[in-house]
Design a protein around this motif. Structure first.
Motif, PDB file in Angstrom:
ATOM      1  N   SER A 160       0.842  -1.046   0.124  1.00  0.00           N
ATOM      2  CA  SER A 160       0.371  -0.157   0.578  1.00  0.00           C
ATOM      3  C   SER A 160       1.233   1.649  -0.196  1.00  0.00           C
ATOM      4  O   SER A 160       0.558   2.465  -0.592  1.00  0.00           O
ATOM      5  N   MET A 161       2.036   0.703   0.595  1.00  0.00           N
ATOM      6  CA  MET A 161       2.648   2.574   0.318  1.00  0.00           C
ATOM      7  C   MET A 161       3.561   2.576  -0.796  1.00  0.00           C
ATOM      8  O   MET A 161       3.950   3.541  -1.282  1.00  0.00           O
ATOM      9  N   LEU A 162       3.795   1.134  -1.393  1.00  0.00           N
ATOM     10  CA  LEU A 162       4.508   1.189  -2.726  1.00  0.00           C
ATOM     11  C   LEU A 162       3.289   2.013  -4.252  1.00  0.00           C
ATOM     12  O   LEU A 162       4.106   2.431  -5.039  1.00  0.00           O
ATOM     13  N   PRO A 164       0.925   3.467  -4.605  1.00  0.00           N
ATOM     14  CA  PRO A 164       0.230   5.422  -5.369  1.00  0.00           C
ATOM     15  C   PRO A 164       1.610   5.587  -6.041  1.00  0.00           C
ATOM     16  O   PRO A 164       1.650   6.747  -6.726  1.00  0.00           O
ATOM     17  N   LEU A 165       2.835   5.197  -5.361  1.00  0.00           N
ATOM     18  CA  LEU A 165       3.663   6.328  -6.263  1.00  0.00           C
ATOM     19  C   LEU A 165       4.467   5.193  -7.467  1.00  0.00           C
ATOM     20  O   LEU A 165       4.799   6.240  -8.261  1.00  0.00           O
ATOM     21  N   ASN A 174      -2.574  11.521 -11.764  1.00  0.00           N
ATOM     22  CA  ASN A 174      -2.719  13.169 -11.646  1.00  0.00           C
ATOM     23  C   ASN A 174      -1.660  13.377 -11.733  1.00  0.00           C
ATOM     24  O   ASN A 174      -1.747  14.785 -11.479  1.00  0.00           O
ATOM     25  N   SER A 198      11.789   4.504   0.790  1.00  0.00           N
ATOM     26  CA  SER A 198      10.918   4.511   1.351  1.00  0.00           C
ATOM     27  C   SER A 198      10.178   3.259   2.002  1.00  0.00           C
ATOM     28  O   SER A 198       9.747   3.704   2.836  1.00  0.00           O
ATOM     29  N   ARG A 202       9.381   3.536   6.707  1.00  0.00           N
ATOM     30  CA  ARG A 202       7.853   2.859   7.472  1.00  0.00           C
ATOM     31  C   ARG A 202       7.547   1.618   7.492  1.00  0.00           C
ATOM     32  O   ARG A 202       6.812   1.795   8.227  1.00  0.00           O
TER      33      ARG A 202
ATOM     34  N   ASP B 124       9.273  16.992   9.272  1.00  0.00           N
ATOM     35  CA  ASP B 124       8.986  16.264   7.946  1.00  0.00           C
ATOM     36  C   ASP B 124       7.631  16.344   7.203  1.00  0.00           C
ATOM     37  O   ASP B 124       7.060  17.673   6.741  1.00  0.00           O
ATOM     38  N   PHE B 125       6.691  15.400   8.039  1.00  0.00           N
ATOM     39  CA  PHE B 125       5.225  15.404   7.206  1.00  0.00           C
ATOM     40  C   PHE B 125       4.794  14.809   8.113  1.00  0.00           C
ATOM     41  O   PHE B 125       5.303  13.509   8.575  1.00  0.00           O
ATOM     42  N   GLU B 133      -1.469   4.556   5.037  1.00  0.00           N
ATOM     43  CA  GLU B 133       0.744   3.428   4.985  1.00  0.00           C
ATOM     44  C   GLU B 133       0.171   4.437   3.205  1.00  0.00           C
ATOM     45  O   GLU B 133       1.491   4.443   2.768  1.00  0.00           O
ATOM     46  N   GLN B 134      -0.827   4.391   2.220  1.00  0.00           N
ATOM     47  CA  GLN B 134      -0.234   4.839   0.966  1.00  0.00           C
ATOM     48  C   GLN B 134       0.774   6.473   1.213  1.00  0.00           C
ATOM     49  O   GLN B 134       0.793   6.660   0.806  1.00  0.00           O
ATOM     50  N   TYR B 136       2.019   7.569   3.737  1.00  0.00           N
ATOM     51  CA  TYR B 136       3.130   7.718   3.974  1.00  0.00           C
ATOM     52  C   TYR B 136       4.185   7.065   2.643  1.00  0.00           C
ATOM     53  O   TYR B 136       5.609   7.885   3.022  1.00  0.00           O
ATOM     54  N   GLY B 137       4.165   5.905   2.428  1.00  0.00           N
ATOM     55  CA  GLY B 137       4.794   6.312   0.969  1.00  0.00           C
ATOM     56  C   GLY B 137       5.114   7.143  -0.220  1.00  0.00           C
ATOM     57  O   GLY B 137       6.499   7.095  -0.430  1.00  0.00           O
ATOM     58  N   MET B 138       3.615   7.670  -0.174  1.00  0.00           N
ATOM     59  CA  MET B 138       3.288   8.784  -1.266  1.00  0.00           C
ATOM     60  C   MET B 138       5.039  10.220   0.119  1.00  0.00           C
ATOM     61  O   MET B 138       5.625  10.237  -0.838  1.00  0.00           O
ATOM     62  N   GLU B 140       7.033   9.795   2.003  1.00  0.00           N
ATOM     63  CA  GLU B 140       8.900   9.565   1.968  1.00  0.00           C
ATOM     64  C   GLU B 140       9.317   9.539   0.645  1.00  0.00           C
ATOM     65  O   GLU B 140      10.179  10.110   1.037  1.00  0.00           O
ATOM     66  N   SER B 141       8.890   8.912  -0.219  1.00  0.00           N
ATOM     67  CA  SER B 141       9.327   9.035  -1.653  1.00  0.00           C
ATOM     68  C   SER B 141       9.522  10.990  -2.271  1.00  0.00           C
ATOM     69  O   SER B 141      10.905  11.075  -2.795  1.00  0.00           O
ATOM     70  N   LEU B 142       8.357  11.341  -2.046  1.00  0.00           N
ATOM     71  CA  LEU B 142       8.372  12.573  -2.795  1.00  0.00           C
ATOM     72  C   LEU B 142       8.621  14.438  -2.123  1.00  0.00           C
ATOM     73  O   LEU B 142       9.593  14.585  -2.114  1.00  0.00           O
ATOM     74  N   GLN B 158       0.654  16.316  -4.843  1.00  0.00           N
ATOM     75  CA  GLN B 158       0.667  14.870  -6.226  1.00  0.00           C
ATOM     76  C   GLN B 158       0.977  13.532  -4.965  1.00  0.00           C
ATOM     77  O   GLN B 158       0.384  12.271  -4.668  1.00  0.00           O
ATOM     78  N   MET B 161      -2.961  13.469  -3.973  1.00  0.00           N
ATOM     79  CA  MET B 161      -4.718  12.512  -4.497  1.00  0.00           C
ATOM     80  C   MET B 161      -3.635  11.537  -4.689  1.00  0.00           C
ATOM     81  O   MET B 161      -4.356  10.535  -4.849  1.00  0.00           O
ATOM     82  N   ASN B 162      -2.320  10.642  -5.454  1.00  0.00           N
ATOM     83  CA  ASN B 162      -2.368   9.287  -5.376  1.00  0.00           C
ATOM     84  C   ASN B 162      -2.431   8.520  -4.333  1.00  0.00           C
ATOM     85  O   ASN B 162      -2.915   7.134  -5.110  1.00  0.00           O
ATOM     86  N   ARG B 166      -5.815   5.201  -4.398  1.00  0.00           N
ATOM     87  CA  ARG B 166      -5.402   3.855  -4.097  1.00  0.00           C
ATOM     88  C   ARG B 166      -6.147   3.550  -3.116  1.00  0.00           C
ATOM     89  O   ARG B 166      -5.901   2.000  -1.850  1.00  0.00           O
TER      90      ARG B 166
END
Lengths: 230, 194
Positions: A160-162, A164-165, A174, A198, A202, B124-125, B133-134, B136-138, B140-142, B158, B161-162, B166
């Protein structure tokens, strides 16, 4: 902890013992399909609860020169499933005198999983490989065999973390006005590394190292990168 | 979610109000202005979102009358924490996210809390909600440190929304606030309405 306290102080009422045939061993797998290649990556940590069993258990399995399977979930079922798939592949090769194509392996895996519909393999599978036309393909499965061909998929504890990216960077979701450029091998591997880094930040079940298998028409190349060990 | 930037903070949320699968409204705002540079986002049970924001507003107004000054973000966080912990054994089902600038120094501040008021301040955020969870993933990367307000807006938009694309029970529109020293910009995002 409550049960330990009860044992100490003698408040032992009736207890119901629970045996679960499954365990959750963590791990994350990810596959991305390019124009003429596919990338399958997984972390190498095997855990149970808050303990780590091993830091060096890859969850990707090379099925043939054109197909790699990534599986995570309950490691016991992962091992059995890969053993049975390996056997079925050999049997096919001996009877038909040719290697199984990626799409056939995907279809076979789907039926194998559904045979155990009422006592499933607790495994999240993703197959990455080259299809009959030489293009990259990714097939993702659920534990009972529902499958679909996609361009990219993340599975496992940090999925679920990966996911969306990947939607954002590979699917260009988007992003209005962004030019859709086809994904190069180097960019795909770099993106996979970044998302795993990333995820390791987490998710407690993801870490230790990444194994990346790049599948092209010339075969499978493996690379390994370290990750956070905590 | 909320993010820190260079001398600015951003806070963003979706706009769905639903009951499990049924979407009831697509303009349910969960971000409330508590001061000229202080915003709180309250995701969770809608009735508690409204009650907590109303009770919090009351306490804040009393504070401002007694102290005759604008509250600091860190103090506000403690106020929210206290309000939630008072209901330790029958909690409000909200997990707030706070973003703001100090009223005197304009130092950026973000924090989040669980439903019984445990505060967490980060550099940070912070994220909160069904698709955490989604998110956190976004994030952490962006996210990267010291983003300018325009870049922070793109990043947080971004990421949000992304992430909620999900999640089946989040989305249906988004709102983003960029809080700077001299202005606050509120923007509505064009998102998938499903």
């Amino acid at each position: 902890m409550d049960s330990q306290m009860n044992e100490l102080y003698g408040n032992n009422g009736p207890k119901q013992v629970h045996f679960s045939p499954y365990a959750f061993n963590g791990g994350t797998v990810l596959a991305v399909a390019g124009e003429d290649f596919a990338v399958v990556a997984s972390d190498t940590r095997l855990s149970e609860g808050f303990s780590i069993h091993s830091r060096d258990t890859p969850k990707t399995y090379k099925l043939s020169d054109k197909t790699v399977l990534g599986s995570c979930g309950f490691h016991g079922d992962v091992l059995t499933l890969t053993k049975v798939i390996g056997a079925r592949l050999k049997m096919f090769e001996h009877s038909h005198n040719k290697k199984m194509s990626t799409s056939s392996i995907a279809a076979m895996l789907s039926t194998m999983l559904y045979y155990k519909r009422f006592f499933p393999y607790y495994v999240y599978n993703i197959i990455g490989g080259i299809d009959d036309e030489g293009k990259g393909c990714v097939y993702s499965f659920d534990p009972v065999g529902s499958y679909e061909r996609e361009a990219y998929r993340a599975g496992g504890s940090a999925s679920s973390m990966l996911q969306p990216l990947l939607d954002n960077q590979i699917g260009f979701k988007n992003q209005e006005g962004a030019t859709v450029v086809p994904l190069s091998k180097e960019k795909a591997v770099a993106l996979v590394k970044d998302v795993f880094i990333s995820a390791a930040e987490r998710d407690i079940y993801t870490g230790d190292a990444i194994i990346v298998q790049v599948v092209t028409k010339d075969g499978v190349k493996t690379e390994q990168f370290p990750l956070r060990k905590d | 979610m909320a993010m820190k930037g260079k001398d600015c903070v951003a806070i963003a949320a979706d706009r769905r109000f639903g009951v499990q699968a049924q979407t009831v409204s697509m303009d349910f705002d969960k971000i409330f202005e508590m001061g000229p540079h202080l915003y709180i986002g309250l995701p969770g049970l809608a009735t508690d979102v409204q009650t907590v924001s109303q009770r919090l507003n009351f306490r804040l107004k009393m504070y401002e009358l007694r102290e005759n000054r604008k509250i600091k973000p860190k103090t506000f966080m403690s106020m929210v924490s206290n309000l939630l912990y008072e209901r330790r054994f029958g909690p409000y089902f909200v997990e707030p996210v706070i973003a703001g600038l100090d009223p005197k120094t304009f130092q950026p501040f973000i924090a989040s809390m669980d439903l019984i008021g445990c505060p967490m301040i980060t550099d940070d955020f912070v994220v909160s909600g069904t698709c955490s969870e989604q998110m956190y993933g976004m994030c952490e990367s962006l996210w990267e440190p010291n983003l300018e307000p325009e870049d922070l807006f793109e990043t947080i938009s971004q990421a949000l929304m992304n992430a909620f694309d999900r999640d089946a029970v989040s989305g249906w529109g988004a709102v983003v606030y960029i809080i700077e020293k001299d202005k606050v910009t509120k923007r509505l995002l064009k998102t998938r309405m499903d």
